[in-house]
Design a protein around this motif. Structure first.
Motif, short mmCIF file in Angstrom:
data_model
loop_
_atom_site.label_atom_id
_atom_site.label_comp_id
_atom_site.label_asym_id
_atom_site.label_seq_id
_atom_site.Cartn_x
_atom_site.Cartn_y
_atom_site.Cartn_z
N TYR A 99 7.18 73.44 51.24
CA TYR A 99 7.55 74.31 52.36
C TYR A 99 7.59 75.77 51.90
CZ TYR A 99 8.84 70.36 55.33
OH TYR A 99 8.80 69.23 56.09
N TYR A 159 10.90 81.36 59.40
CA TYR A 159 10.78 79.95 59.76
C TYR A 159 10.17 79.15 58.62
CZ TYR A 159 11.82 81.11 64.62
OH TYR A 159 12.42 81.56 65.76
N LYS A 199 7.70 76.55 57.05
CA LYS A 199 6.37 76.04 57.34
C LYS A 199 5.92 75.16 56.18
CE LYS A 199 5.87 78.65 61.07
NZ LYS A 199 5.69 78.12 62.43
N GLN A 200 5.07 74.18 56.49
CA GLN A 200 4.58 73.29 55.45
C GLN A 200 3.32 73.83 54.80
OE1 GLN A 200 4.90 69.26 57.57
NE2 GLN A 200 5.37 68.75 55.44
N SER A 216 12.66 71.71 59.57
CA SER A 216 12.23 72.81 60.43
C SER A 216 13.37 73.81 60.59
CB SER A 216 11.79 72.30 61.79
OG SER A 216 12.87 71.66 62.45
N SER A 217 13.00 75.01 61.00
CA SER A 217 13.98 76.06 61.25
C SER A 217 14.31 76.10 62.74
CB SER A 217 13.44 77.42 60.80
OG SER A 217 13.17 77.43 59.43
N SER A 239 18.19 77.72 59.26
CA SER A 239 18.47 76.28 59.18
C SER A 239 19.97 76.08 59.00
CB SER A 239 17.70 75.65 58.03
OG SER A 239 16.30 75.85 58.17
#
Length: 321
Positions: free
Chosen positions: A204, A211, A213-214, A303-304, A314
């Protein structure tokens, strides 16, 4: 003489009270501040302006904002020293906020925490506005607390880590043993950072708006990642146990010369002692037990959440009490 005694007693009371001084944090007027006191890159629009104006404007140099006077000044000083240790160690910000307001849904606490961090200068001097906010809503009818993370803090302090920490400090926070609870919180966060980013977060990264993200590979090769410790699965233990059992049984059988292999169950019976007159098959019943297991939503992903500022954050699951 009596007047002198009274003066002495009054002086003693004053001296005794010095160690228990409570002072509310100072707040500023947003309407009198440039851009309503928001110095981050967030755009202020008609939609989020009410949130900005409803958020207390404070000095971000203050790391403990105790609106409900649950900590003495000396306790705040003690905890602030630990927070500064965290900041120096991690290069991320930290703030403890203690308001007292009614709410009907846990999301209202999260909105308050996100707005407080976003619309004040917390994390301003750190990349991605990285930092941690501990919210303790001291609302009498339903006290609540949770930990929220911003920027890179989302990588180091994953949901699982925050949940474990919230469980650990629950007894102290619930019983309002705040110095011990907050001390455990800060020290554990430092320990989590020292371990590195947990393996579940290694793919991540944090985008420009904060945010998660992967990524297809390790997102930050320069960051420290938690080392994987080998833990044998239950299947390995089972196979080892079966192997040892088979070896022992083989040795015992080989040593016992009296063992004779038989092919049918009838050879174990004394035929003169058993007399079967009637045979009948009876169907009694049929029953199957079943159960379902729950799984985390999103297939175990992370996820955020978005705040009114448009930035991400988060957090843990939160606790009541």
């Amino acid at each position: 003489m009596k007047k002198i005694c009274l003066k002495i007693l009054l002086l003693l009371f004053l001296l005794m009270g010095i160690g228990n001084v409570y002072a509310k944090p100072y707040t500023y007027e947003r309407n009198e501040s440039n851009n309503y006191g928001v110095n981050k890159k967030w755009s202020i629009t008609e939609n989020n302006l009410p949130n900005v104006l409803d958020t207390p404007l404070v000095d971000a140099k203050e790391k403990i904002i105790d609106f409900d006077d649950v900590l003495t000044d000396s306790e705040e000083e003690e905890l602030t020293k630990l927070i500064k240790k965290f900041i120096e160690k991690t290069n991320m910000d930290m703030v403890i906020v203690i308001p007292n307001f009614p709410y009907s849904n846990d999301s209202e606490n999260e909105d308050y925490a996100a707005d407080f961090y976003d619309y004040n200068d917390y994390g301003l001097d750190f990349e991605k506005y990285s930092g941690v906010l501990f919210l303790r809503n001291h609302y009498d009818a339903d006290p609540f607390f949770n930990i929220y993370t911003f920027g890179y803090a989302q990588l180091f302090f994953s949901y699982n880590r925050l949940e474990n920490l919230l469980d650990d400090i629950y007894p102290d926070i619930k019983s309002e043993n705040y110095v011990k609870g907050f001390t455990t919180f800060i020290n554990t966060m430092i320990d989590y950072y020292d371990r590195g980013i947990p393996r579940e977060m290694r793919n991540y990264y944090v985008d420009d708006m904060g945010y998660l993200k992967q990524s297809n590979s390790k997102a930050y090769p320069d960051f420290k990642y938690e080392e994987r410790q080998f833990q044998p699965s239950w299947l390995i233990y089972l196979l080892i146990s079966l192997g040892i059992t088979a070896i022992i049984m083989g040795i015992l059988i080989k040593k016992n010369k009296m063992v004779v292999k038989v092919k049918t169950a009838g050879e174990y019976l004394n035929k003169n002692s058993v007399n079967i007159n009637n045979r009948k098959d009876v169907f009694v019943s049929s029953h199957t037990s079943s159960y379902t297991t729950s799984s985390s939503s999103g297939g175990g992903g992370f996820s955020s959440h978005g705040g009114s500022s448009g930035g991400g954050h988060s957090g843990g699951g939160g606790r009541h009490g």
